[in-house]
Design a protein around this motif. Sequence first.
Motif, PDB file in Angstrom:
ATOM      1  N   ALA A 169     -25.404  -8.778 -74.568  1.00  0.00           N
ATOM      2  CA  ALA A 169     -26.567  -7.962 -74.210  1.00  0.00           C
ATOM      3  C   ALA A 169     -26.202  -6.476 -74.156  1.00  0.00           C
ATOM      4  O   ALA A 169     -26.935  -5.633 -74.666  1.00  0.00           O
ATOM      5  CB  ALA A 169     -27.127  -8.432 -72.874  1.00  0.00           C
ATOM      6  N   CYS A 170     -25.070  -6.131 -73.554  1.00  0.00           N
ATOM      7  CA  CYS A 170     -24.707  -4.711 -73.429  1.00  0.00           C
ATOM      8  C   CYS A 170     -24.517  -4.087 -74.809  1.00  0.00           C
ATOM      9  O   CYS A 170     -24.999  -2.983 -75.079  1.00  0.00           O
ATOM     10  CB  CYS A 170     -23.430  -4.554 -72.602  1.00  0.00           C
ATOM     11  SG  CYS A 170     -23.648  -5.072 -70.886  1.00  0.00           S
ATOM     12  N   ALA A 171     -23.835  -4.810 -75.707  1.00  0.00           N
ATOM     13  CA  ALA A 171     -23.584  -4.278 -77.046  1.00  0.00           C
ATOM     14  C   ALA A 171     -24.884  -4.150 -77.836  1.00  0.00           C
ATOM     15  O   ALA A 171     -25.079  -3.181 -78.573  1.00  0.00           O
ATOM     16  CB  ALA A 171     -22.592  -5.163 -77.790  1.00  0.00           C
ATOM     17  N   GLY A 178     -18.385   4.639 -69.350  1.00  0.00           N
ATOM     18  CA  GLY A 178     -17.006   4.138 -69.434  1.00  0.00           C
ATOM     19  C   GLY A 178     -16.895   2.945 -70.360  1.00  0.00           C
ATOM     20  O   GLY A 178     -15.805   2.584 -70.792  1.00  0.00           O
ATOM     21  N   CYS A 179     -18.017   2.314 -70.640  1.00  0.00           N
ATOM     22  CA  CYS A 179     -17.985   1.070 -71.417  1.00  0.00           C
ATOM     23  C   CYS A 179     -18.846   1.184 -72.664  1.00  0.00           C
ATOM     24  O   CYS A 179     -20.053   1.416 -72.577  1.00  0.00           O
ATOM     25  CB  CYS A 179     -18.472  -0.084 -70.535  1.00  0.00           C
ATOM     26  SG  CYS A 179     -18.437  -1.682 -71.361  1.00  0.00           S
ATOM     27  N   THR A 180     -18.215   1.080 -73.825  1.00  0.00           N
ATOM     28  CA  THR A 180     -18.910   1.128 -75.109  1.00  0.00           C
ATOM     29  C   THR A 180     -18.296   0.039 -76.006  1.00  0.00           C
ATOM     30  O   THR A 180     -17.248  -0.513 -75.650  1.00  0.00           O
ATOM     31  CB  THR A 180     -18.702   2.494 -75.801  1.00  0.00           C
ATOM     32  OG1 THR A 180     -17.307   2.646 -76.080  1.00  0.00           O
ATOM     33  CG2 THR A 180     -19.200   3.650 -74.959  1.00  0.00           C
ATOM     34  N   ASP A 187     -28.465  -1.679 -65.557  1.00  0.00           N
ATOM     35  CA  ASP A 187     -28.111  -1.719 -64.138  1.00  0.00           C
ATOM     36  C   ASP A 187     -26.633  -1.407 -63.905  1.00  0.00           C
ATOM     37  O   ASP A 187     -26.206  -1.240 -62.771  1.00  0.00           O
ATOM     38  CB  ASP A 187     -28.417  -3.110 -63.551  1.00  0.00           C
ATOM     39  CG  ASP A 187     -29.895  -3.448 -63.648  1.00  0.00           C
ATOM     40  OD1 ASP A 187     -30.715  -2.514 -63.511  1.00  0.00           O
ATOM     41  OD2 ASP A 187     -30.229  -4.632 -63.866  1.00  0.00           O
ATOM     42  N   CYS A 188     -25.869  -1.352 -64.992  1.00  0.00           N
ATOM     43  CA  CYS A 188     -24.425  -1.126 -64.841  1.00  0.00           C
ATOM     44  C   CYS A 188     -24.110   0.359 -64.965  1.00  0.00           C
ATOM     45  O   CYS A 188     -24.452   0.993 -65.960  1.00  0.00           O
ATOM     46  CB  CYS A 188     -23.648  -1.892 -65.906  1.00  0.00           C
ATOM     47  SG  CYS A 188     -21.892  -1.516 -65.861  1.00  0.00           S
ATOM     48  N   PRO A 189     -23.450   0.951 -63.962  1.00  0.00           N
ATOM     49  CA  PRO A 189     -23.131   2.384 -64.019  1.00  0.00           C
ATOM     50  C   PRO A 189     -22.205   2.742 -65.179  1.00  0.00           C
ATOM     51  O   PRO A 189     -22.210   3.878 -65.639  1.00  0.00           O
ATOM     52  CB  PRO A 189     -22.449   2.663 -62.674  1.00  0.00           C
ATOM     53  CG  PRO A 189     -22.124   1.331 -62.077  1.00  0.00           C
ATOM     54  CD  PRO A 189     -23.051   0.330 -62.687  1.00  0.00           C
ATOM     55  N   GLU A 190     -21.461   1.773 -65.700  1.00  0.00           N
ATOM     56  CA  GLU A 190     -20.529   2.078 -66.794  1.00  0.00           C
ATOM     57  C   GLU A 190     -21.184   1.971 -68.173  1.00  0.00           C
ATOM     58  O   GLU A 190     -20.601   2.375 -69.181  1.00  0.00           O
ATOM     59  CB  GLU A 190     -19.324   1.129 -66.748  1.00  0.00           C
ATOM     60  CG  GLU A 190     -18.434   1.309 -65.526  1.00  0.00           C
ATOM     61  CD  GLU A 190     -17.786   2.682 -65.505  1.00  0.00           C
ATOM     62  OE1 GLU A 190     -17.620   3.297 -66.570  1.00  0.00           O
ATOM     63  OE2 GLU A 190     -17.471   3.142 -64.387  1.00  0.00           O
ATOM     64  N   PHE A 191     -22.390   1.403 -68.244  1.00  0.00           N
ATOM     65  CA  PHE A 191     -23.044   1.158 -69.535  1.00  0.00           C
ATOM     66  C   PHE A 191     -23.204   2.434 -70.337  1.00  0.00           C
ATOM     67  O   PHE A 191     -23.850   3.387 -69.884  1.00  0.00           O
ATOM     68  CB  PHE A 191     -24.407   0.494 -69.315  1.00  0.00           C
ATOM     69  CG  PHE A 191     -25.212   0.321 -70.590  1.00  0.00           C
ATOM     70  CD1 PHE A 191     -24.776  -0.525 -71.595  1.00  0.00           C
ATOM     71  CD2 PHE A 191     -26.405   1.011 -70.774  1.00  0.00           C
ATOM     72  CE1 PHE A 191     -25.506  -0.684 -72.769  1.00  0.00           C
ATOM     73  CE2 PHE A 191     -27.143   0.861 -71.945  1.00  0.00           C
ATOM     74  CZ  PHE A 191     -26.692   0.010 -72.946  1.00  0.00           C
ATOM     75  N   GLY A 192     -22.584   2.478 -71.524  1.00  0.00           N
ATOM     76  CA  GLY A 192     -22.687   3.653 -72.399  1.00  0.00           C
ATOM     77  C   GLY A 192     -21.863   4.832 -71.919  1.00  0.00           C
ATOM     78  O   GLY A 192     -21.822   5.865 -72.569  1.00  0.00           O
ATOM     79  N   VAL A 206     -15.053  -3.470 -62.277  1.00  0.00           N
ATOM     80  CA  VAL A 206     -16.345  -2.763 -62.171  1.00  0.00           C
ATOM     81  C   VAL A 206     -17.462  -3.460 -62.959  1.00  0.00           C
ATOM     82  O   VAL A 206     -18.637  -3.264 -62.701  1.00  0.00           O
ATOM     83  CB  VAL A 206     -16.260  -1.299 -62.678  1.00  0.00           C
ATOM     84  CG1 VAL A 206     -15.357  -0.474 -61.807  1.00  0.00           C
ATOM     85  CG2 VAL A 206     -15.793  -1.247 -64.129  1.00  0.00           C
ATOM     86  N   CYS A 207     -17.076  -4.294 -63.893  1.00  0.00           N
ATOM     87  CA  CYS A 207     -18.033  -4.884 -64.832  1.00  0.00           C
ATOM     88  C   CYS A 207     -18.969  -5.881 -64.140  1.00  0.00           C
ATOM     89  O   CYS A 207     -18.537  -6.706 -63.356  1.00  0.00           O
ATOM     90  CB  CYS A 207     -17.246  -5.585 -65.926  1.00  0.00           C
ATOM     91  SG  CYS A 207     -18.244  -6.503 -67.069  1.00  0.00           S
ATOM     92  N   ILE A 208     -20.265  -5.812 -64.468  1.00  0.00           N
ATOM     93  CA  ILE A 208     -21.227  -6.759 -63.894  1.00  0.00           C
ATOM     94  C   ILE A 208     -21.724  -7.762 -64.944  1.00  0.00           C
ATOM     95  O   ILE A 208     -22.795  -8.340 -64.811  1.00  0.00           O
ATOM     96  CB  ILE A 208     -22.437  -6.027 -63.267  1.00  0.00           C
ATOM     97  CG1 ILE A 208     -23.166  -5.187 -64.325  1.00  0.00           C
ATOM     98  CG2 ILE A 208     -22.020  -5.162 -62.086  1.00  0.00           C
ATOM     99  CD1 ILE A 208     -24.585  -4.791 -63.929  1.00  0.00           C
ATOM    100  N   SER A 209     -20.909  -7.965 -65.989  1.00  0.00           N
ATOM    101  CA  SER A 209     -21.380  -8.840 -67.080  1.00  0.00           C
ATOM    102  C   SER A 209     -21.697 -10.248 -66.593  1.00  0.00           C
ATOM    103  O   SER A 209     -22.559 -10.919 -67.156  1.00  0.00           O
ATOM    104  CB  SER A 209     -20.364  -8.882 -68.218  1.00  0.00           C
ATOM    105  OG  SER A 209     -19.142  -9.411 -67.769  1.00  0.00           O
TER     106      SER A 209
END
Lengths: 83, 382
Positions: free
Chosen positions: B351-353, B334-336, B327-332, B312-315
């Motif tokens: 960037a996500c972190a 499912g994904c932390t 833009d990622c549905p999992e940001f914050g 699922v990851c768009i990294s």
Amino acid sequence: MCLAVPGRLVETYREHDVPMGRVDFGGVFKRVCLLHVPEAVVDDYVLVHVGFALSTIDEDEARRVFAYLEEMNRLDELEAGSP
Amino acid sequence: MKYLDEYRDGAAAERLVAAIARTMTRPWTIMEVCGGQTHAIVKYGIDRLLPRDLELVHGPGCPVCVTPLATIDRAHAIASRPEVVFCSFGDMLRVPGSRGDLLQLKSRGGDVRVVYSPLDAVNLAASNPAREVVFFAIGFETTAPANATAIWTARRRGLTNFSVLVAHVLVPPAMEAVLAAPENRVQGFLGPGHVCTVVGCDDYAAIARRRNVPIVITGFEPLDLLDGVLRTVRRLEAGRAEVEIQYARAVRAAGNRSSQAMIDEVFEVCDRNWRGVGLIPNSGYRLRAAYRDFDAETRFDVAGIETRESSVCISGEILKGNKKPRDCPEFGRGCTPHNPLGATMVSSEGACAAYFAYGRHLDAMPIGVDAASTDVARESVR
Ligand code: SF4
């Protein structure tokens, strides 16, 4: 990961035949490998990454951005001064 | 501290922002290559100070992030062995493999140690002759001289109980990969200041010429970053695709020759897999044949370990500058940082972190908003 921090070289010595130094980061002291900065002498500022000095800081270049900002200030004052 | 505090002055930052705005006649998209720059930009909110038409996109420059899951699993397999003292930089400790991270391994009795310098790992090997000391040698060109020097030192000191798991990556091939992508939007780069203290600017000048993009080798403090943006914008506006050094207090055009020679003594260029991106030719270092006896993958027979990544990851898209964490549905969701699904969430320089650490998931928009309302939302945070 590529974090590197400038600190002041306060002492140099050799360890296992490799040049090393003690570097002062605002009161925190660390041992730093100086193998790759043969030009560095005590009181120089060195840029340190994972215990290795990567370069010495160039004082004149360090002032450059501030000189530029001062220039902008002067220009603004000139503009403000003219009608 | 000298050479840090004066580069964080708010009034000076405003002047630079105004100068950027005055210089711009049209929109531009600039990528900051290095993860340290991404972190500083998000931390100080520099992207939000900039004119609306200037977009900063975040580059692939986080070695911890792009280390493949398979390599991390190999590290864990080695670190689990009873005879091993596994040494790593702190950044790598919390990066989860398929089964937990190094810290958890330590709490289960694994001998995992954080070292500040790779020379500390060499000293550990010297003082523990009955143990196998393995160092996780990751990083960009910035870190390569230190890691190479440690391996060279271990050889000179005749240490046979020291080895390294090498996952070194190189910046220029990653920039080339970004520019070569058909969907590329990047028009100019803030180049990686600390990488260039080591390697100098030649490779970057070559990219600038070949790909017709300006590259300004930039530092890491707020004023450095804004000054770097201003210089890049000037070059873009003038149509001058060249290299320029903003971070001149630390970077010499030729780089650091002694470090380069040490890298060349110990390492050679090889293909590397980048987490989120895939294989990039000639994008890493491995040990030269003369130093292969220090290779932990062979010594502990872990080269065969392979692992699949989350789907699922768009990294990969984020690392290439095509998408933002929001833009990622999992940001914050499912994904932390505690449960990262992909490369850009694993280290604080991803960037996500960085977006998560500075609360940007809190102003994240509901999924599925259209472009117009996205712009309104962007506007409202300025
Ligand atoms: S938020 Fe997580 S899953 Fe989404 S792109 Fe970032 S790392 Fe990948």
